[in-house]
Scaffold this active site. Structure first.
Site, PDB file in Angstrom:
ATOM      1  N   HIS A 209       0.778  -1.233   0.186  1.00 51.71           N
ATOM      2  CA  HIS A 209      -0.061  -0.104   0.144  1.00 51.71           C
ATOM      3  C   HIS A 209       0.767   1.256   0.106  1.00 51.71           C
ATOM      4  CE1 HIS A 209       1.023  -0.183   4.330  1.00 51.71           C
ATOM      5  NE2 HIS A 209       0.486   1.224   4.198  1.00 51.71           N
TER       6      HIS A 209
HETATM    7  C1  UD1 Z   1      -2.364   5.477   5.850  1.00 59.06           C
HETATM    8  C2  UD1 Z   1      -1.034   6.035   6.408  1.00 59.06           C
HETATM    9  C3  UD1 Z   1       0.183   4.851   6.441  1.00 59.06           C
HETATM   10  C4  UD1 Z   1      -0.332   3.619   6.925  1.00 59.06           C
HETATM   11  C5  UD1 Z   1      -1.572   3.177   6.025  1.00 59.06           C
HETATM   12  C6  UD1 Z   1      -2.114   1.957   6.669  1.00 59.06           C
HETATM   13  C7  UD1 Z   1      -0.534   8.519   6.477  1.00 59.06           C
HETATM   14  C8  UD1 Z   1       0.266   9.455   5.657  1.00 59.06           C
HETATM   15  N1  UD1 Z   1      -0.517   7.245   5.917  1.00 59.06           N
HETATM   16  O1  UD1 Z   1      -2.031   5.335   4.407  1.00 59.06           O
HETATM   17  O2  UD1 Z   1       1.171   5.562   7.029  1.00 59.06           O
HETATM   18  O3  UD1 Z   1       0.713   2.881   6.695  1.00 59.06           O
HETATM   19  O4  UD1 Z   1      -2.479   4.276   6.462  1.00 59.06           O
HETATM   20  O5  UD1 Z   1      -3.327   1.736   5.935  1.00 59.06           O
HETATM   21  O6  UD1 Z   1      -0.907   8.556   7.392  1.00 59.06           O
HETATM   22  N2  UD1 Z   1      -9.512   4.501   1.905  1.00 59.06           N
HETATM   23  C9  UD1 Z   1     -10.744   3.941   1.986  1.00 59.06           C
HETATM   24  N3  UD1 Z   1     -11.387   3.329   3.248  1.00 59.06           N
HETATM   25  C10 UD1 Z   1     -10.678   3.657   4.316  1.00 59.06           C
HETATM   26  C11 UD1 Z   1      -9.536   4.412   4.079  1.00 59.06           C
HETATM   27  C12 UD1 Z   1      -9.004   4.765   3.202  1.00 59.06           C
HETATM   28  O7  UD1 Z   1     -11.466   3.502   0.819  1.00 59.06           O
HETATM   29  O8  UD1 Z   1     -11.364   3.534   5.460  1.00 59.06           O
HETATM   30  C13 UD1 Z   1      -9.148   4.821   0.718  1.00 59.06           C
HETATM   31  C14 UD1 Z   1      -9.185   6.326   0.315  1.00 59.06           C
HETATM   32  O9  UD1 Z   1      -9.570   6.386  -1.055  1.00 59.06           O
HETATM   33  C15 UD1 Z   1      -7.825   7.035   0.560  1.00 59.06           C
HETATM   34  C16 UD1 Z   1      -6.948   5.647   0.260  1.00 59.06           C
HETATM   35  O10 UD1 Z   1      -7.660   4.759   0.464  1.00 59.06           O
HETATM   36  O11 UD1 Z   1      -7.748   8.006  -0.362  1.00 59.06           O
HETATM   37  C17 UD1 Z   1      -5.728   5.893   0.906  1.00 59.06           C
HETATM   38  O12 UD1 Z   1      -6.192   6.334   2.465  1.00 59.06           O
HETATM   39  P1  UD1 Z   1      -5.080   7.217   3.245  1.00 59.06           P
HETATM   40  O13 UD1 Z   1      -5.574   7.271   4.622  1.00 59.06           O
HETATM   41  O14 UD1 Z   1      -4.760   8.537   2.608  1.00 59.06           O
HETATM   42  O15 UD1 Z   1      -3.742   6.326   3.268  1.00 59.06           O
HETATM   43  P2  UD1 Z   1      -3.268   5.096   3.381  1.00 59.06           P
HETATM   44  O16 UD1 Z   1      -2.751   4.582   2.184  1.00 59.06           O
HETATM   45  O17 UD1 Z   1      -4.495   4.290   3.950  1.00 59.06           O
END
Ligand code: UD1
Length: 365
Positions: A209
């Site tokens: 991820h």
């Molecule tokens: C975040 C953390 C990362 C951690 C990871 C674990 C930061 C900078 N990054 O990254 O350190 O390793 O979490 O997962 O804080 N989304 C969903 N459902 C959710 C959450 C997210 O669909 O419940 C989708 C959204 O479209 C979002 C994308 O996933 O834009 C990425 O989520 P985001 O929280 O921005 O970052 P992670 O890649 O999860």
């Protein structure tokens, strides 16, 4: 008797929950402290949040800030605004932030200016790679924290080298192992792989991820090819993170499935740890999984250029690997005799107890 000290625990994103849970349980068992869970809402899907809370026997959060997704500045800014408001209303005696996600740094910044004493759990880890958003979060959080709870000696050394006074640092060990021990019987009773038709020890688990792997199309395409090459030797189960699913798109997912790789959605904690503990090897870019595989003695191929957790290489089962060398490195790791490996010091399921002892000393003297 005076009222217990109120402790805000920040839970924001999936990897935070395994760090918050043991601490919540340990604080709740005392009469000195009242733990209060503040969920920022950085992760919000049931599979990324509620299901993991349930597995770790956490109650519903006391406060939910409902932040959601966004750019780094949007997410960090929204958490700062919402947490500042709550912190001004509640004036907790302590704030504890964990890990390295955007909410960790955001809450530390908001609390720092309100002079609310702040503790960082999992302090001192450094990848020295500022292309990683988490590295910036770690640096900001550690410079602001009043107390730094570290998992390993390298973390202490990093903090001392950055000029953090030694009396602010307490090495408490790795709290993730407390979560594993908390629900070990349920993990051992679960058979996630069996339900998918895989035999124990006869498969590998993949998680990906990190933006540096999945947000760059050429890099992701190279990883897809590397996984397909591995699949021919070791059947793979791949729980796909929402970010990765978006980046792979229908085409990428179809290509992996056509090669026989088993794609499943994000798993809750017990189901996922069941998968990992029965795996022959794990291929990942996660931080926490490098540690969990070290604890369990399972080979871990870390698909990154660097790691903030070097102890998983020096004392553990992990090695850093680039996509073109993945198959060769995997075969080499599988061919190594299983050594009786000593776990890193203080990765023993008793970290939360050490945190509570330190907190008691620092609160009541
Ligand atoms: C975040 C953390 C990362 C951690 C990871 C674990 C930061 C900078 N990054 O990254 O350190 O390793 O979490 O997962 O804080 N989304 C969903 N459902 C959710 C959450 C997210 O669909 O419940 C989708 C959204 O479209 C979002 C994308 O996933 O834009 C990425 O989520 P985001 O929280 O921005 O970052 P992670 O890649 O999860």
């Amino acid at each position: 008797m005076s009222s217990p000290a109120r402790v805000h625990l920040i839970a924001a994103a999936r990897p935070n929950f395994m760090k918050v849970a043991p601490l919540w349980h340990a604080l709740k068992a005392t009469s000195d402290f009242q733990p209060i869970i503040v969920h920022t809402g950085q992760h919000y899907d049931a599979a990324m949040s509620d299901d993991i809370f349930a597995d770790l026997r956490l109650p519903a959060p006391d406060h939910h800030l409902g932040i959601g997704s966004g750019t780094h500045a949007e997410q960090t800014g929204r958490v700062m605004i919402a947490y500042e408001k709550l912190a001004m209303e509640e004036r907790p005696d302590w704030l504890i932030v964990v890990g390295d996600v955007n909410s960790t740094a955001a809450c530390a910044m908001a609390a720092g200016k309100l002079r609310i004493p702040t503790i960082h759990l999992e302090a001192g880890l450094r990848s020295r790679d500022r292309d990683m958003p988490e590295e910036l979060n770690r640096l900001v959080t550690d410079v602001l924290a009043d107390v730094l709870w570290t998992p390993s000696p390298d973390a202490d050394e990093n903090l001392i080298a950055e000029g953090i006074p030694a009396n602010k640092i307490t090495r408490v060990g790795n709290i993730m192992m407390d979560s594993y021990e908390l629900v070990r019987p349920s993990i051992e009773a679960a058979d996630t792989a069996g339900a998918l038709g895989f035999a124990k020890g006869g498969y590998g688990v993949v998680t990906l991820h990190r933006p540096s792997n999945v947000d760059v199309p050429e890099k992701l395409a190279e990883l897809v090819d590397a996984l397909i090459a591995v699949q021919a030797h070791l059947p793979l189960i791949f729980p796909v993170h929402p970010r990765t699913s978006q980046r792979l798109g229908d085409e990428g997912r179809a290509k992996l499935e056509a090669a026989g790789i088993k794609l499943i959605g994000p798993q809750a904690y017990i189901a996922f740890m069941s998968l990992v503990s029965g795996a022959a090897a794990v291929i990942t870019d996660s931080g926490g999984i490098q540690e969990e595989t070290t604890y369990l003695g399972i080979p871990c191929l870390t698909l990154r250029d660097n790691t903030e957790r070097p102890i998983t290489i020096s004392e553990g089962t992990a090695r850093l690997v680039k996509a073109p060398a993945l198959l060769e490195q995997l075969l080499d790791a599988l061919a190594q005799p299983k050594k009786d490996r000593k776990r890193p010091d203080a990765w023993d399921g008793k970290t939360a107890q050490r945190c509570v002892e330190d907190l008691r000393k620092r609160t009541f003297g």
